[in-house]
Every structure is written in structure tokens, then in C-alpha cells.
Design a protein around this motif. Structure first.
Motif: not given
Length: 379
Positions: A331-346
Motif C-alpha cells: 500500500h502506497q499512501s499520500s499524506r492527503r489520504w492519511v490526513e483524511e482518515r486520521y485528522p490527528t496526524l502529527v
């Protein structure tokens, strides 16, 4: 948890009998080999010559007792939680301000994936790091794997395991902790993140599942969806078989060490970024394979797919999230995809090397990512 359950924790070393190793050697000596592949690459699976070379080394040069001694240096212990005997490794940090951290393996991995990184995480001072980044490291074995119990009823779930992990950490005196995982460790760590405070303070992932229905807004995201399509079309046979018929598959893997080895070896080679035998080491690859063989967990470990692959639902996470994208992962993910699922991304980082077994093949990079991610949440 059952209130009447005995909460004791007791030492439980790896001590497989010599008869089990003798049986393994006899089976390897009497392997009935298939015809060689009809192509010059890996498109039909592990080439015969590679498999014969690996198994010749396994029979004549490999030493399981070396691995057993190494595992036994990490305080192997057992405790009974929710009716299950849970086996785990525990490495306490010498640093007074160390934060508890639980690492969860996946399939076809094991606690062996983390043996390189655990000392670096627990004692950064001794490994050229900042002692303020120290962790008390706990590495449990999931039910149906290794020395943990094999379930006799189909009630495995990431939720059940995650709750067992919270109880395990409580028994160890860790009321608040960090959690890290990839592969099936991602699923369990996702649940832990959903449980959140006060037990779980922050989580870090080195895998982020993407799905065909996700929208691509740039070239990077389209390439990730194309990669997923390739996996679904040409690489997920192992997954389909373990979802549909783990019991049928297990007869061959449980009876033949070569069959068990090939089933794991192909995936380790395929999803390592570089030469797996050089980066991970032939001995460590065989350590992992031998652990599956000696514990006869081909069937039980495969049932994780049958039980949860099609039913697992992501949990909302409100505690801080860190994510590290290694380039050779499925799985290759973009930052946008991760932030959309996890808004608390630090923490988000795209690394230039590394694969699915990040802690195993690139331990220094993995440790840096874990340190950087959780540094945001130590206060």
C-alpha cells in the motif's frame, strides 16, 4: 476480562525439544521435490534452485538454538488474558523517563521482526541516540501465532486482541503507552488508537491500507491505485487462499517444512526492498520460518484472514497518529489520504528505501521513524 482470571505473569522461555529439531532435519532430508519452473524468473513462484539452496542451508548450516538463545534474552513471559495464554517479550529501558511501547507483528511475521529494533528503542544511549527517546518495549505474540494460544473457536478479532494488549500493559504496570504496527499489527494498533486515552497515548503505523474506490487527485495517488490493482490481479493469491480455505492449505504446510518455508520465503523476498537474504539475513528468515514450523501454526495463523480480512472496520482515532511510508510496501499512501482518515496526524514521512517488513530490513530507519513520531506525544 474475567474478574476471576489469574493475573500472574510467569517466565516462559523458548525451549523446543531436540526431538522436534531432529524431526525437522529428517523431513528436510526426505523432501520430495517438484519439477523446476518453466520460466526464468519468479513469475511461477519460488524457483526450484533457490528453494533447494535455502533448504540445504537450513538442514546443514542453520542453528535454531542460536535464535532460541536470542529470544530468551528478551524476558519471554506468559500471562492469561480473556481465556487466552498470551506470550510476549519485554525489554525494560534503563532510562528513568522511558515511555512504554507495544509493537505488534503481522503475518507472515512474528516477534522476530522486532529483535533488531527493540534494543535500539529501549536503550538509545547505547546505540548512538538520545536517551530522552527511550521506550520500555513490549512485543506480544498474537493469538494463533508462536507460543500464544491457538484458539479453538472462530472468535479472533483485532478488537479482542487490542483489549488483551491493554490488559497486558496494565499488568506490567503501564497505565498509558504508545502502540506501533504494520500489516495485521496495523489492524490491532488501529483499534488501540480508537480505544485512546488514558490507556493509549499515541499510535504509529508503517502500513496504511488503501482501497480501489479511493479518489486519485495527482500522479502519486494514481500510481498507488495502479499498484493496488496489480497486487489484486497478480499477487494476492496467498491472501485469497487464506481467506477462503486456511484449513485445506494447512495440511501441506504443517506436514512439509519445505512447503511452509516456500509459503513464507516468497513473500519475504517479494516485499523486501532489496536482497532479503542480505538485508534481513538468511538466518533470520529461517528463524521466522522455523518458529512457524516448530509451533505448527500454519493453520491457526492463516485463520486471521478467514476471520477478519473481510470484516475489519477502521476505528476513529483521536490520539496523535504517526505514519511512515516505506516505498516497497504493498500500500502506497499520500499524506492527503492519511490526513483524511486520521485528522490527528502529527508525523508523516515518505522514505526512500524500505519495504513491508520495515523493522526487520531497515532497523535504523524504522527506529528513527518511531522516535520522531512519538516525540510529539511524550509530554
Amino acid at each position: 476480562m474475567n474478574n476471576s482470571e489469574n493475573e500472574s505473569i510467569f517466565h516462559h522461555p523458548f525451549t523446543f525439544p531436540e526431538s522436534a529439531l531432529k524431526d525437522l532435519g529428517e523431513r528436510l532430508r526426505h523432501t520430495r521435490w517438484p519439477d523446476p519452473e518453466t520460466v526464468g524468473d519468479w513469475s511461477q513462484g519460488v524457483p526450484l534452485s533457490r528453494m533447494q539452496s535455502l533448504c540445504d542451508y537450513w538442514l546443514n548450516d542453520y542453528n535454531w538454538r542460536r535464535c532460541e538463545a536470542r529470544l530468551n534474552g528478551y524476558a519471554p513471559s506468559m500471562t492469561r488474558i480473556d481465556g487466552m495464554n498470551i506470550h510476549f517479550l519485554h525489554l525494560r529501558s534503563p532510562e528513568p523517563d522511558a515511555v512504554p511501547l507495544i509493537l505488534t507483528h503481522g503475518w507472515p511475521g512474528s516477534v522476530i521482526e522486532f529483535l533488531k529494533v527493540a534494543p535500539m528503542l529501549a536503550d538509545p544511549r547505547a546505540h548512538g541516540g538520545d536517551p530522552q527517546d527511550a521506550f520500555h518495549v513490549v512485543i506480544p505474540t498474537m493469538p494463533n501465532f508462536g507460543l500464544s494460544d491457538k484458539l479453538t473457536t472462530p472468535d479472533w478479532s483485532p478488537e479482542r486482541v487490542a483489549n488483551a494488549w491493554v490488559e497486558l500493559m496494565r499488568r506490567l504496570g503501564y497505565e498509558g503507552f504508545f502502540a506501533q504496527g504494520g500489516d495485521w499489527g496495523y489492524a490491532i494498533t488501529n483499534v488501540l488508537g480508537g480505544i485512546g486515552r488514558p490507556a493509549v497515548r499515541a499510535v504509529h503505523f508503517n502500513m496504511f491500507p488503501i482501497f480501489p474506490y479511493m479518489e486519485a487527485r495527482n500522479e502519486q495517488e494514481q500510481q498507488a491505485l495502479d499498484r493496488l490493482k496489480t497486487f489484486a490481479s497478480n499477487e494476492n493469491g496467498y491472501m485469497t487462499e487464506q481467506i477462503q480455505s486456511p484449513q485445506t492449505l494447512s495440511y501441506g504446510l504443517t506436514d512439509s517444512p519445505v512447503g511452509q518455508a516456500a509459503w513464507i520465503y516468497e513473500l519475504v523476498v517479494k516485499y523486501t526492498d532489496g536482497n532479503a537474504e542480505e538485508l534481513i539475513g538468511k538466518d533470520e528468515i529461517l528463524d521466522n520460518i522455523t518458529l512457524y514450523w516448530l509451533t505448527a501454526t500454519a493453520a491457526s495463523s492463516a485463520r486471521i484472514y478467514w476471520q477478519s480480512m473481510l470484516s475489519f472496520k477502521e476505528h476513529e482515532i483521536q490520539v496523535p497518529v504517526g505514519y511512515s511510508q516505506f516505498p516497497k510496501d504493498i500500500h502506497q499512501s499520500s499524506r492527503r489520504w492519511v490526513e483524511e482518515r486520521y485528522p490527528t496526524l502529527v508525523h508523516y514521512n515518505e522514505l526512500q528505501m524500505g519495504g513491508h517488513f520495515a523493522a526487520w530490513e531497515r532497523p535504523e530507519l524504522f527506529v528513527k521513524e518511531v522516535r520522531d513520531s512519538f516525540r510529539h506525544s511524550r509530554k
